[in-house]
Write an enzyme that holds these catalytic residues in place. Structure first.
Site, PDB file in Angstrom:
ATOM      1  N   ALA A 179      33.418 119.394  19.483  1.00 45.41           N
ATOM      2  CA  ALA A 179      33.072 118.709  18.050  1.00 45.41           C
ATOM      3  C   ALA A 179      32.519 119.550  17.346  1.00 45.41           C
ATOM      4  O   ALA A 179      32.246 118.629  16.468  1.00 45.41           O
ATOM      5  CB  ALA A 179      32.022 118.230  18.940  1.00 45.41           C
TER       6      ALA A 179
ATOM      7  N   ARG B 251      30.577 125.644  22.030  1.00 45.33           N
ATOM      8  CA  ARG B 251      30.248 127.006  21.174  1.00 45.33           C
ATOM      9  C   ARG B 251      29.006 127.087  20.651  1.00 45.33           C
ATOM     10  O   ARG B 251      28.491 127.753  20.709  1.00 45.33           O
ATOM     11  CB  ARG B 251      30.750 127.879  22.080  1.00 45.33           C
TER      12      ARG B 251
ATOM     13  N   TYR C  82      51.080 127.950  26.103  1.00 48.33           N
ATOM     14  CA  TYR C  82      50.092 127.564  25.077  1.00 48.33           C
ATOM     15  C   TYR C  82      50.729 125.790  25.650  1.00 48.33           C
ATOM     16  O   TYR C  82      50.421 124.900  25.742  1.00 48.33           O
ATOM     17  CB  TYR C  82      50.226 127.471  23.698  1.00 48.33           C
TER      18      TYR C  82
ATOM     19  N   PRO D 207      48.658 115.303  18.975  1.00 49.80           N
ATOM     20  CA  PRO D 207      49.635 115.587  17.822  1.00 49.80           C
ATOM     21  C   PRO D 207      50.720 116.544  17.971  1.00 49.80           C
ATOM     22  O   PRO D 207      51.148 117.330  18.554  1.00 49.80           O
ATOM     23  CB  PRO D 207      48.389 115.725  17.369  1.00 49.80           C
ATOM     24  N   GLY D 208      51.216 116.592  16.844  1.00 51.18           N
ATOM     25  CA  GLY D 208      52.088 117.406  16.349  1.00 51.18           C
ATOM     26  C   GLY D 208      50.966 117.840  15.452  1.00 51.18           C
ATOM     27  O   GLY D 208      50.088 118.636  15.679  1.00 51.18           O
TER      28      GLY D 208
ATOM     29  N   PHE E 207      42.790 125.484  14.034  1.00 48.68           N
ATOM     30  CA  PHE E 207      43.606 125.978  15.341  1.00 48.68           C
ATOM     31  C   PHE E 207      44.988 126.584  14.705  1.00 48.68           C
ATOM     32  O   PHE E 207      44.466 127.697  15.746  1.00 48.68           O
ATOM     33  CB  PHE E 207      44.537 124.645  15.246  1.00 48.68           C
TER      34      PHE E 207
END
Ligand code: NDP
Ligand code: 8X3
Length: 257
Positions: free
Chosen positions: A14, A38, A157, A187-188, A194
């Site tokens: 989050a 983290r 991945y 999602p795409g 990311f």
């Protein structure tokens, strides 16, 4: 309001991107939130903002989902009023590198598998038994188009996201005799941190992923999560693939020059 008053929603990852947007949407709709990641400072900042804006309760939780015993301890140690988790959003995840398998780094593979697969399993294992006991709850996993297709150099991945797809289907079978719902939102291309994480801080390389196309925003995924979580109990959104308008598949993307 979509009826999340007094509901407890536990969101992993989050501190950024989808997880942060999902937290905001649930707070806006009256839920109380456990927000985990983290980077605790970011969680504390977010909780101050959301509390002030939406008058809801937020419990920031410093957690590395890869650390098995920490995950079980953290869930067990939640204050009593936070223990009845109604909705679990398994969102924490990452990619590292974009390489052929023979040129890839085993360190990167371990990090992706430990986070995206094992971390998701640990958190689910820590939370699901109490849902089964109560015969209520909803688990929403954030998968990916990479869980349905494999793209060049995406090998590990994509494997982790195929695993998320299989785990989602598996849990759905495991709890089919209960009222618990299990969903995946896939999602795409979406612009979050990311690609910066994938390319280890190389902002130019990350930006290039999103040039010439209007990609998804974190809020688009948060909308889908809220929709999924707010259906009547008889409805389970099993799987939702969400792509930018100009993305037809993992590899077919129409970019303006
Ligand atoms: P971000 O990098 O913006 O956010 C990732 C979140 O995951 C951060 O909050 C990060 O928090 C958290 N996280 C990573 N590792 C751990 C860990 N070991 N323990 C706890 N939290 C962790 O990316 P997105 O928002 O885009 O990614 C969210 C999910 O969406 C991921 O599962 C990703 O695979 C998936 N996804 C992303 C797409 C995209 O194009 N952006 C498309 C499809 C799926 P912190 O570092 O503070 O721990
Ligand atoms: C993230 C989407 O296609 O960049 O899961 O891997 S993709």
């Amino acid at each position: 309001m979509k009826g999340f008053n007094n509901k407890i929603v536990f969101i992993t990852g989050a501190s950024s991107g989808f997880g942060k947007a999902i937290a905001e949407q649930f707070a806006k709709n009256g839920a109380n939130l456990i927000i985990a990641a983290r980077r605790y400072e970011r969680l504390k900042e977010l909780s101050v903002i959301l509390k002030k804006k939406y008058k809801t309760e937020i419990y920031p939780l410093k957690l590395d989902v890869r650390k098995k015993s920490d995950v079980f301890k953290a869930v067990k140690a939640l204050p009593v009023k936070w223990q009845k988790i109604d909705i679990l959003i398994n969102n924490a995840g990452l990619s590292r590198g974009l390489d052929t398998l023979h040129e890839g780094s085993t360190k990167d593979w371990d990090e992706m598998i430990d986070t995206n697969v094992k971390g998701l399993l640990y958190v689910t294992k820590a939370v699901l038994p109490q849902m089964v006991k109560r015969n209520s709850g909803h688990i929403i996993n954030i998968g990916s188009i990479a869980g349905h297709e494999v793209y060049p150099k995406g090998n590990v991945y994509c494997a982790t996201k195929h695993a998320v797809d299989a785990i989602t289907k598996g849990i759905r079978i495991d709890v089919v005799n209960t009222d618990i719902r299990v969903s995946t939102i896939d999602p795409g291309l979406a612009e979050t941190e990311f690609s910066i994480i994938r390319f280890r801080g190389n902002v130019n390389k990350a930006k290039a992923v999103y040039t010439g196309i209007e990609v998804l925003r974190a809020e688009d995924i948060a909308d889908a999560v809220i929709y999924t979580a707010s259906r009547p109990l008889r409805v389970n959104i099993a799987e939702m693939i969400i792509m930018p308008n100009k993305q037809a598949s993992s590899t077919i993307v129409h970019r303006k020059n």
